[in-house]
Each structure stands twice: as C-alpha cells, then as structure tokens.
Design a protein around this motif. Structure first.
Motif, PDB file in Angstrom:
ATOM      1  N   VAL A  79       0.534  -0.679  -0.341  1.00 32.37           N
ATOM      2  CA  VAL A  79      -0.165   0.044  -0.160  1.00 32.37           C
ATOM      3  C   VAL A  79       0.471   1.123   0.160  1.00 32.37           C
ATOM      4  O   VAL A  79       1.623   1.607   0.619  1.00 32.37           O
ATOM      5  CB  VAL A  79      -1.066   0.215   1.152  1.00 32.37           C
ATOM      6  CG1 VAL A  79      -2.053   1.278   1.396  1.00 32.37           C
ATOM      7  CG2 VAL A  79      -1.772  -1.529   1.299  1.00 32.37           C
ATOM      8  N   LEU A  80       0.606   1.928  -0.618  1.00 34.09           N
ATOM      9  CA  LEU A  80       1.577   3.703  -1.064  1.00 34.09           C
ATOM     10  C   LEU A  80       0.500   3.888  -0.067  1.00 34.09           C
ATOM     11  O   LEU A  80      -1.058   4.411  -0.755  1.00 34.09           O
ATOM     12  CB  LEU A  80       1.564   4.264  -2.668  1.00 34.09           C
ATOM     13  CG  LEU A  80       1.721   5.288  -2.727  1.00 34.09           C
ATOM     14  CD1 LEU A  80       2.953   5.539  -2.281  1.00 34.09           C
ATOM     15  CD2 LEU A  80       1.473   5.392  -4.066  1.00 34.09           C
ATOM     16  N   THR A  81       1.219   5.385   0.646  1.00 39.10           N
ATOM     17  CA  THR A  81       0.066   5.687   1.303  1.00 39.10           C
ATOM     18  C   THR A  81       0.673   7.937   1.121  1.00 39.10           C
ATOM     19  O   THR A  81       1.950   7.406   1.744  1.00 39.10           O
ATOM     20  CB  THR A  81      -0.488   5.620   2.520  1.00 39.10           C
ATOM     21  OG1 THR A  81      -0.982   4.557   3.100  1.00 39.10           O
ATOM     22  CG2 THR A  81      -1.225   6.668   3.995  1.00 39.10           C
ATOM     23  N   GLN A  82      -0.115   8.554   0.837  1.00 40.95           N
ATOM     24  CA  GLN A  82      -0.231  10.124   0.960  1.00 40.95           C
ATOM     25  C   GLN A  82      -0.970  10.815   1.622  1.00 40.95           C
ATOM     26  O   GLN A  82      -1.942  10.943   0.988  1.00 40.95           O
ATOM     27  CB  GLN A  82       0.655  10.455  -0.431  1.00 40.95           C
ATOM     28  CG  GLN A  82       1.671   9.671  -1.450  1.00 40.95           C
ATOM     29  CD  GLN A  82       2.862   9.993  -0.530  1.00 40.95           C
ATOM     30  OE1 GLN A  82       2.936  10.645   0.149  1.00 40.95           O
ATOM     31  NE2 GLN A  82       4.256   9.322  -1.227  1.00 40.95           N
ATOM     32  N   ASP A  84      -4.296  11.527   3.134  1.00 43.02           N
ATOM     33  CA  ASP A  84      -5.737   9.899   2.606  1.00 43.02           C
ATOM     34  C   ASP A  84      -5.873   9.444   1.470  1.00 43.02           C
ATOM     35  O   ASP A  84      -6.944   9.134   1.241  1.00 43.02           O
ATOM     36  CB  ASP A  84      -6.965  11.438   2.872  1.00 43.02           C
ATOM     37  CG  ASP A  84      -7.075  11.599   3.792  1.00 43.02           C
ATOM     38  OD1 ASP A  84      -7.586  10.721   4.711  1.00 43.02           O
ATOM     39  OD2 ASP A  84      -7.713  13.025   4.165  1.00 43.02           O
ATOM     40  N   LEU A  85      -4.654   9.688   0.513  1.00 41.81           N
ATOM     41  CA  LEU A  85      -4.860   8.998  -1.134  1.00 41.81           C
ATOM     42  C   LEU A  85      -3.814   7.392   0.041  1.00 41.81           C
ATOM     43  O   LEU A  85      -2.649   7.042  -0.066  1.00 41.81           O
ATOM     44  CB  LEU A  85      -3.979   9.357  -1.554  1.00 41.81           C
ATOM     45  CG  LEU A  85      -3.444   8.954  -3.274  1.00 41.81           C
ATOM     46  CD1 LEU A  85      -4.833   8.698  -3.583  1.00 41.81           C
ATOM     47  CD2 LEU A  85      -2.497   9.180  -3.974  1.00 41.81           C
ATOM     48  N   LYS A  86      -4.763   6.566  -1.109  1.00 41.20           N
ATOM     49  CA  LYS A  86      -4.476   4.898  -0.569  1.00 41.20           C
ATOM     50  C   LYS A  86      -4.588   4.269  -1.577  1.00 41.20           C
ATOM     51  O   LYS A  86      -5.818   4.206  -2.266  1.00 41.20           O
ATOM     52  CB  LYS A  86      -5.287   4.183   0.220  1.00 41.20           C
ATOM     53  CG  LYS A  86      -5.353   5.363   1.577  1.00 41.20           C
ATOM     54  CD  LYS A  86      -4.550   5.216   2.554  1.00 41.20           C
ATOM     55  CE  LYS A  86      -4.962   5.081   4.225  1.00 41.20           C
ATOM     56  NZ  LYS A  86      -4.052   6.849   4.056  1.00 41.20           N
ATOM     57  N   ILE A  87      -3.055   3.502  -2.483  1.00 43.94           N
ATOM     58  CA  ILE A  87      -3.149   2.882  -4.048  1.00 43.94           C
ATOM     59  C   ILE A  87      -2.730   1.560  -3.031  1.00 43.94           C
ATOM     60  O   ILE A  87      -1.468   0.960  -2.737  1.00 43.94           O
ATOM     61  CB  ILE A  87      -2.456   3.676  -4.683  1.00 43.94           C
ATOM     62  CG1 ILE A  87      -2.846   5.117  -4.926  1.00 43.94           C
ATOM     63  CG2 ILE A  87      -1.692   2.632  -5.639  1.00 43.94           C
ATOM     64  CD1 ILE A  87      -2.060   5.771  -5.962  1.00 43.94           C
ATOM     65  N   ALA A  88      -3.388   0.398  -3.605  1.00 43.10           N
ATOM     66  CA  ALA A  88      -2.960  -0.738  -3.013  1.00 43.10           C
ATOM     67  C   ALA A  88      -3.189  -1.220  -4.362  1.00 43.10           C
ATOM     68  O   ALA A  88      -3.049  -1.424  -5.003  1.00 43.10           O
ATOM     69  CB  ALA A  88      -4.344  -1.613  -2.369  1.00 43.10           C
ATOM     70  N   ARG A 103       4.658  -0.917  -6.233  1.00 46.77           N
ATOM     71  CA  ARG A 103       4.587   0.462  -5.034  1.00 46.77           C
ATOM     72  C   ARG A 103       5.521   2.208  -4.941  1.00 46.77           C
ATOM     73  O   ARG A 103       5.252   3.018  -5.150  1.00 46.77           O
ATOM     74  CB  ARG A 103       4.594  -0.015  -3.831  1.00 46.77           C
ATOM     75  CG  ARG A 103       3.710   1.187  -2.604  1.00 46.77           C
ATOM     76  CD  ARG A 103       3.921   0.812  -0.959  1.00 46.77           C
ATOM     77  NE  ARG A 103       5.624   0.428  -0.843  1.00 46.77           N
ATOM     78  CZ  ARG A 103       6.293   0.098  -0.537  1.00 46.77           C
ATOM     79  NH1 ARG A 103       5.973  -1.281   0.018  1.00 46.77           N
ATOM     80  NH2 ARG A 103       7.651   0.064  -0.025  1.00 46.77           N
ATOM     81  N   GLU A 107       5.366   5.883  -5.448  1.00 49.48           N
ATOM     82  CA  GLU A 107       5.924   7.161  -4.764  1.00 49.48           C
ATOM     83  C   GLU A 107       6.680   7.978  -5.361  1.00 49.48           C
ATOM     84  O   GLU A 107       6.322   8.950  -4.858  1.00 49.48           O
ATOM     85  CB  GLU A 107       6.216   5.827  -3.570  1.00 49.48           C
ATOM     86  CG  GLU A 107       5.851   4.975  -2.388  1.00 49.48           C
ATOM     87  CD  GLU A 107       6.978   4.499  -1.592  1.00 49.48           C
ATOM     88  OE1 GLU A 107       7.749   4.420  -1.888  1.00 49.48           O
ATOM     89  OE2 GLU A 107       5.976   3.683  -0.836  1.00 49.48           O
ATOM     90  N   GLY A 115      -1.504  13.911  -1.249  1.00 50.49           N
ATOM     91  CA  GLY A 115      -2.085  14.406  -0.234  1.00 50.49           C
ATOM     92  C   GLY A 115      -2.687  15.020   0.372  1.00 50.49           C
ATOM     93  O   GLY A 115      -3.240  15.022   0.607  1.00 50.49           O
TER      94      GLY A 115
END
Length: 177
Positions: A79-82, A84-88, A103, A107, A115
C-alpha cells in the motif's frame, strides 16, 4: 495482534516491548487460534504452517500462509499512502516483490503533494457543506471547478508544491467569499 513463536527477531521483540503486539514465546498449539478472526502463518516450518492452515479452515478463520497462495484466504497488498490517498497493489500472493517494486515506483509519481491536495479539497468540501447545506448542485459545481483545473494537475505532475498551494488557496478563498 498476537505473535506465537518459540523465537522472535529483533523487530518483533521491539514491537512487543513497545506494547504494540503480544508475544507468546512458544510453539504453536491449536488453542492459540481461540478467538482469532485472521491469521498469518509465516514460520520456516511447512508442517507448522500446514497445521495452522488446517486449524483455520476448521474454524472458519481467514488465513494467509506466506508464500503458499493456494493456502491464502486473503492477500496483503502493498500500500502506497500519501495522506488520505491510498493505492493498494496486489499480485494475488504470486509475487509480493513485484507489488513492492510497483509501489516504490508509484511513490515517485504520487508524492506528498497528492495527499496535501486531497486534504485541502476535503477542507473545501466541508466549507461547501456549511455554506450551501441545501444546495447539492452548487456544491458539486464548485467541486467540479477544482477537479477540472488543469493547473491543479500540472502542479501535481510537476511536483510543484508552491503552485499547488496557490491554486488550492485561491479555490478555498473563493468558497469563503
């Protein structure tokens, strides 16, 4: 989160010391699954992993036997998290290393500016809800204006944080007028 293992690596020990997990330094027993809803079997012993799998199947507990996709009722995505952006990203357990590689590449593309933009647009949405509580069309029109802004996407693609902030500041100040 509980970990059952006769020996634990330094990272697991640190999590236990920080009280982020419960560590049971012992060999697995079926009773260790009492009350469990989800389990990951990640031992170096295929016999233990098989026992965990069979016990989970009997008890209808979701189980992931690491590196054995056919013994997985769920997969853990990279999971990429920035903000509230979440990309799984998932490879259905077939090659987690590729998911991790993808991932890392994402990034580079989707940096912290994404985000930040999502956070600021969320603030704008809240202002719109307060200002026009009974006018969903007006709220939608204002959101479309920012979502169709070429400048917004250009600033994101160029990783230009100052330009991004200027565009979002301008949009939010218009909402406040």
């Amino acid at each position: 989160v509980s970990v059952v293992a006769p020996q634990a690596c330094r990272a697991v020990m640190q999590l236990h010391e920080q009280k982020k997990i419960i560590l049971h330094k012992k060999c697995f027993e079926p009773s260790d699954l009492d009350g469990a809803r989800i389990t990951v079997a990640a031992t170096n012993d295929s016999n233990v992993n098989e026992l965990v799998w069979k016990e989970c199947e009997k008890r209808n507990i979701l189980c992931n036997v690491v590196d054995v996709p056919e013994h997985c009722r769920f997969f853990a995505a990279s999971v990429l998290t920035q903000g509230d952006l979440k990309i799984a990203i998932s490879t259905n357990g077939k090659c987690p290393a590729i998911a991790k590689h993808i991932r890392r590449r994402l990034e580079e593309e989707f940096d912290q500016n994404y985000g930040r933009a999502i956070e600021r647009i969320g603030q704008g949405r809240e202002l719109l809800r307060q200002r026009f509580p009974d006018d969903p069309k007006r709220r939608m029109d204002a959101l479309r204006a920012i979502s169709k802004s070429e400048g917004l996407y250009r600033a994101l693609e160029e990783h230009d944080a100052s330009q991004l902030e200027a565009i979002l500041d301008s949009w939010i100040s218009c909402l406040s007028d």
